[in-house]
Design an enzyme around this catalytic site. Structure first.
Site, PDB file in Angstrom:
ATOM      1  N   ASN A   1     -13.296  17.065  -5.282  1.00 25.19           N
ATOM      2  CA  ASN A   1     -14.525  17.381  -4.547  1.00 25.19           C
ATOM      3  C   ASN A   1     -15.615  16.478  -5.103  1.00 25.19           C
ATOM      4  O   ASN A   1     -15.588  16.121  -6.289  1.00 25.19           O
ATOM      5  CB  ASN A   1     -14.963  18.820  -4.827  1.00 25.19           C
ATOM      6  CG  ASN A   1     -14.189  19.872  -4.070  1.00 25.19           C
ATOM      7  OD1 ASN A   1     -14.098  20.990  -4.532  1.00 25.19           O
ATOM      8  ND2 ASN A   1     -13.614  19.560  -2.934  1.00 25.19           N
TER       9      ASN A   1
ATOM     10  N   LYS B   1     -15.264  11.328   0.789  1.00 23.05           N
ATOM     11  CA  LYS B   1     -16.581  10.907   1.314  1.00 23.05           C
ATOM     12  C   LYS B   1     -16.531  11.046   2.829  1.00 23.05           C
ATOM     13  O   LYS B   1     -15.454  10.936   3.418  1.00 23.05           O
ATOM     14  CB  LYS B   1     -16.873   9.449   0.923  1.00 23.05           C
ATOM     15  CG  LYS B   1     -16.893   9.188  -0.594  1.00 23.05           C
ATOM     16  CD  LYS B   1     -18.132   9.707  -1.272  1.00 23.05           C
ATOM     17  CE  LYS B   1     -18.062   9.461  -2.760  1.00 23.05           C
ATOM     18  NZ  LYS B   1     -19.214   9.985  -3.483  1.00 23.05           N
TER      19      LYS B   1
ATOM     20  N   HIS C   1     -18.004  16.683 -14.668  1.00 24.07           N
ATOM     21  CA  HIS C   1     -18.814  15.679 -13.963  1.00 24.07           C
ATOM     22  C   HIS C   1     -20.201  15.692 -14.593  1.00 24.07           C
ATOM     23  O   HIS C   1     -20.749  16.760 -14.860  1.00 24.07           O
ATOM     24  CB  HIS C   1     -18.886  16.005 -12.465  1.00 24.07           C
ATOM     25  CG  HIS C   1     -19.447  14.863 -11.671  1.00 24.07           C
ATOM     26  ND1 HIS C   1     -20.789  14.527 -11.695  1.00 24.07           N
ATOM     27  CD2 HIS C   1     -18.840  13.950 -10.885  1.00 24.07           C
ATOM     28  CE1 HIS C   1     -20.986  13.470 -10.927  1.00 24.07           C
ATOM     29  NE2 HIS C   1     -19.831  13.091 -10.420  1.00 24.07           N
TER      30      HIS C   1
ATOM     31  N   LYS D   1     -21.042   0.732  -9.839  1.00 22.07           N
ATOM     32  CA  LYS D   1     -22.407   0.754  -9.287  1.00 22.07           C
ATOM     33  C   LYS D   1     -23.423   1.399 -10.228  1.00 22.07           C
ATOM     34  O   LYS D   1     -24.629   1.310 -10.015  1.00 22.07           O
ATOM     35  CB  LYS D   1     -22.412   1.492  -7.947  1.00 22.07           C
ATOM     36  CG  LYS D   1     -22.297   3.027  -8.077  1.00 22.07           C
ATOM     37  CD  LYS D   1     -22.193   3.718  -6.722  1.00 22.07           C
ATOM     38  CE  LYS D   1     -22.082   5.232  -6.888  1.00 22.07           C
ATOM     39  NZ  LYS D   1     -21.771   5.910  -5.623  1.00 22.07           N
TER      40      LYS D   1
HETATM   41  C1  CAP Z   1     -18.652   7.987  -6.999  1.00 22.03           C
HETATM   42  C2  CAP Z   1     -19.275   9.358  -7.140  1.00 22.03           C
HETATM   43  C3  CAP Z   1     -19.388   9.802  -8.591  1.00 22.03           C
HETATM   44  C4  CAP Z   1     -20.125   8.850  -9.472  1.00 22.03           C
HETATM   45  C5  CAP Z   1     -20.528   9.507 -10.775  1.00 22.03           C
HETATM   46  C6  CAP Z   1     -20.644   9.420  -6.468  1.00 22.03           C
HETATM   47  O1  CAP Z   1     -18.547   7.684  -5.649  1.00 22.03           O
HETATM   48  O2  CAP Z   1     -18.483  10.329  -6.503  1.00 22.03           O
HETATM   49  O3  CAP Z   1     -20.006  11.070  -8.574  1.00 22.03           O
HETATM   50  O4  CAP Z   1     -19.218   7.866  -9.830  1.00 22.03           O
HETATM   51  O5  CAP Z   1     -20.906   8.480 -11.649  1.00 22.03           O
HETATM   52  O6  CAP Z   1     -20.939  10.489  -5.967  1.00 22.03           O
HETATM   53  O7  CAP Z   1     -21.345   8.399  -6.538  1.00 22.03           O
HETATM   54  P1  CAP Z   1     -18.125   6.173  -5.259  1.00 22.03           P
HETATM   55  P2  CAP Z   1     -20.235   8.425 -13.087  1.00 22.03           P
HETATM   56  O8  CAP Z   1     -16.735   5.956  -5.777  1.00 22.03           O
HETATM   57  O9  CAP Z   1     -18.202   6.119  -3.758  1.00 22.03           O
HETATM   58  O10 CAP Z   1     -19.118   5.290  -5.944  1.00 22.03           O
HETATM   59  O11 CAP Z   1     -18.755   8.347 -12.823  1.00 22.03           O
HETATM   60  O12 CAP Z   1     -20.793   7.165 -13.687  1.00 22.03           O
HETATM   61  O13 CAP Z   1     -20.626   9.671 -13.780  1.00 22.03           O
HETATM   62 MG    MG Z   2     -19.739  11.947  -6.742  1.00 23.21          MG
END
Ligand code: CAP
Ligand code: MG
Ligand code: MG
Length: 472
Positions: free
Chosen positions: A192, A165, A286, A328
């Site tokens: 990524n 990030k 993903h 979240k």
């Molecule tokens: C999490 C994340 C993931 C989400 C996808 C984002 O970042 O990289 O893509 O978790 O959701 O972009 O939000 P954080 P899921 O760790 O900063 O929240 O895993 O439920 O598919």
């Molecule tokens: Mg993400």
């Protein structure tokens, strides 16, 4: 209205898509599906169910003169309804589907046009059941979490990962630096983010080159193997393959890299292409955009369980299955954990079906006993690929941080997953390396069965994480 009254209300076309006398839906000829269905006011439940079975198999809104005795053999059949809970069970002759194992073809049938039909107010595919003959037709995972554990020499704890990030905007050197900091902080796995591609401020080839340098440095410094999951999603297959080949030509040893694919927006053809072309690579699904279909409050779509089961059938090595409400993203424990168990185990209960992922014939009592006993979900059969579909790894992300690792494991009930924490690592007041250390320490505390608050007394980075994230 009784079911007989409903039956009498069917027109001749609808009648040919209903069969409550189907002797044994699990006789191996059908893929089974359960939908939640609410019709609009023009149809009763059974009429609507028959229309869904028609439109999602051989039919359309009128009986056509061109149908033949054989084409009728391919009709999907409503074989059970629960009028109180608005549930319908439909059996799909698996010969309807493209030979050679094609997931997009199945989904085009069962969650294709039917989701757009005017005469339904709610239609959600809740669960599916694959007969053994389909398990033989589909690839299933090749390179699995067990292979990644062997490569990393990491057992009996989750694989600890992060997403770099900010989500986008770093140059390739800045990106690689964040990855390096996480790896030297003790993390295993960097991915990524889902939109990473070939942006002008972070050209793909430069990102690959700098990640390789960072990984080599981190492996040397820590003496531990590391993994990077590269997003290979692209505008077209040639570009996707070009990115895969660029990574393999950059000198990454087998096991040190995974291919991430945005499976919903890039599509199932991309997922299956990667599985078939690169059986020696961890294929990381993903699921960005899945919410449009899976959110619990959406009346039209399919569940996380259905998405996850198809990802395993397609051969994804791992798929995000949600944080069971701990993180979240919208999600609930029953839904997310059911999905995680269904992609990990050889035998798992779904919302409506118990799916055996082994292709053993019913009369093979010794293996069925092994499969039933496989509650620890470890691969009890040395190499179960000849008998069934290998495990697919739950990837747990979305708003997790070191203080939430144990709460999630407590809900999940095991440690057989990869967790990727973005903000949970890079928002640490002392930065990425400290964030990684805090994650490692929270995992150590879990393994040693020590409360993290107690463990934090002698582990600075964890203490800082607790005070920071708890405040939030
Ligand atoms: C999490 C994340 C993931 C989400 C996808 C984002 O970042 O990289 O893509 O978790 O959701 O972009 O939000 P954080 P899921 O760790 O900063 O929240 O895993 O439920 O598919
Ligand atoms: Mg993400
Ligand atoms: Mg998640």
């Amino acid at each position: 209205m009784t079911i007989n009254k409903f039956l009498k209300s069917l027109n001749p076309k609808q009648e040919s898509y209903v069969n409550f006398d189907l002797s044994n839906p699990k006789n191996g000829e059908y893929m089974l599906a359960v939908f939640h269905l609410i019709p609009d006011k023009t149809l009763n439940m059974l009429q609507a169910a028959a229309e869904i079975a028609a439109e999602s198999s051989t039919g359309t809104n009128f009986k056509v003169k061109t149908e033949t005795p054989f084409s009728k053999e391919m009709n999907a059949l409503v074989y059970k309804v629960d009028l109180k809970k608005n549930l319908v069970w439909i059996a799909y002759p698996w010969r309807l589907f493209d030979r050679g194992g094609n997931i997009q073809n199945i989904l085009t049938y069962i969650v294709g046009n039917v989701l757009g039909m005017k005469q339904i107010n709610a239609l959600k595919l809740l669960d599916v059941w694959f007969p053994p003959v389909m398990l033989e037709q589909y690839d299933g995972p090749s390179y699995t979490l067990d292979d990644m554990r062997k490569y990393l020499d990491v057992y009996d704890r989750p694989i600890l990962g992060t997403i770099v990030k900010p989500k986008m905007g770093l140059t390739s050197t800045e990106y690689a630096e964040v990855a390096y900091d996480f790896w030297v902080g003790g993390g295993d796995f960097v991915k990524n983010d889902e939109p990473q591609a070939n942006q002008d401020f972070c050209p793909y080839d430069k990102m690959v080159k700098h990640v390789k340098e960072a990984m080599d440095k981190a492996v040397k410094k820590t003496g531990k193997k590391k993994v990077h999951s590269f997003n290979v999603s692209a505008s077209d297959f040639d570009t996707m393959i070009e990115r895969c080949e660029m990574i393999r030509d950059a000198g990454f040893e087998s096991g040190s890299y995974a291919f991430l694919i945005d499976g919903i927006t890039a599509g199932w053809m991309a997922v299956q292409t990667l599985r078939r072309k690169y059986p020696d690579v961890f294929i990381h699904f993903h699921r960005a955009a899945h919410g449009a279909f899976t959110r619990p409050e959406n009346p039209i779509g399919f569940t996380v369980l259905v998405l996850s089961k198809f990802a395993r059938l397609a051969g994804a090595s791992g798929i995000h299955t949600g944080t069971a409400g701990v993180g979240k993203m919208q999600g609930n424990p029953e839904e997310d954990i059911t999905a995680a168990n269904n992609i990990l185990k050889l035998l798992a209960k779904g919302h409506f079906f118990e799916q055996s992922w082994a292709t053993v014939p019913e009369n093979d009592k010794d293996v069925l006993k092994l499969v039933h006993e496989d509650t620890a979900h470890h691969v009890i059969l040395e190499d179960d690929s000849w008998r069934g579909i290998k495990k697919c790894c739950p990837i747990i992300s979305g708003g997790l941080n070191p203080t939430l690792l144990k709460p999630f494991i407590d809900v999940m009930g095991n440690v057989d997953f990869i967790t990727t924490m973005g903000a949970g690592c890079h928002a640490h007041p002392e930065g990425t390396k400290a964030g990684a250390k805090a994650l490692v320490q929270s995992c150590e505390a879990y393994v040693k069965k020590i409360d993290i608050k107690k463990y934090a007394k002698t582990h600075k980075e964890l203490a800082e994480a607790i005070s920071f994230f708890k405040k939030k």
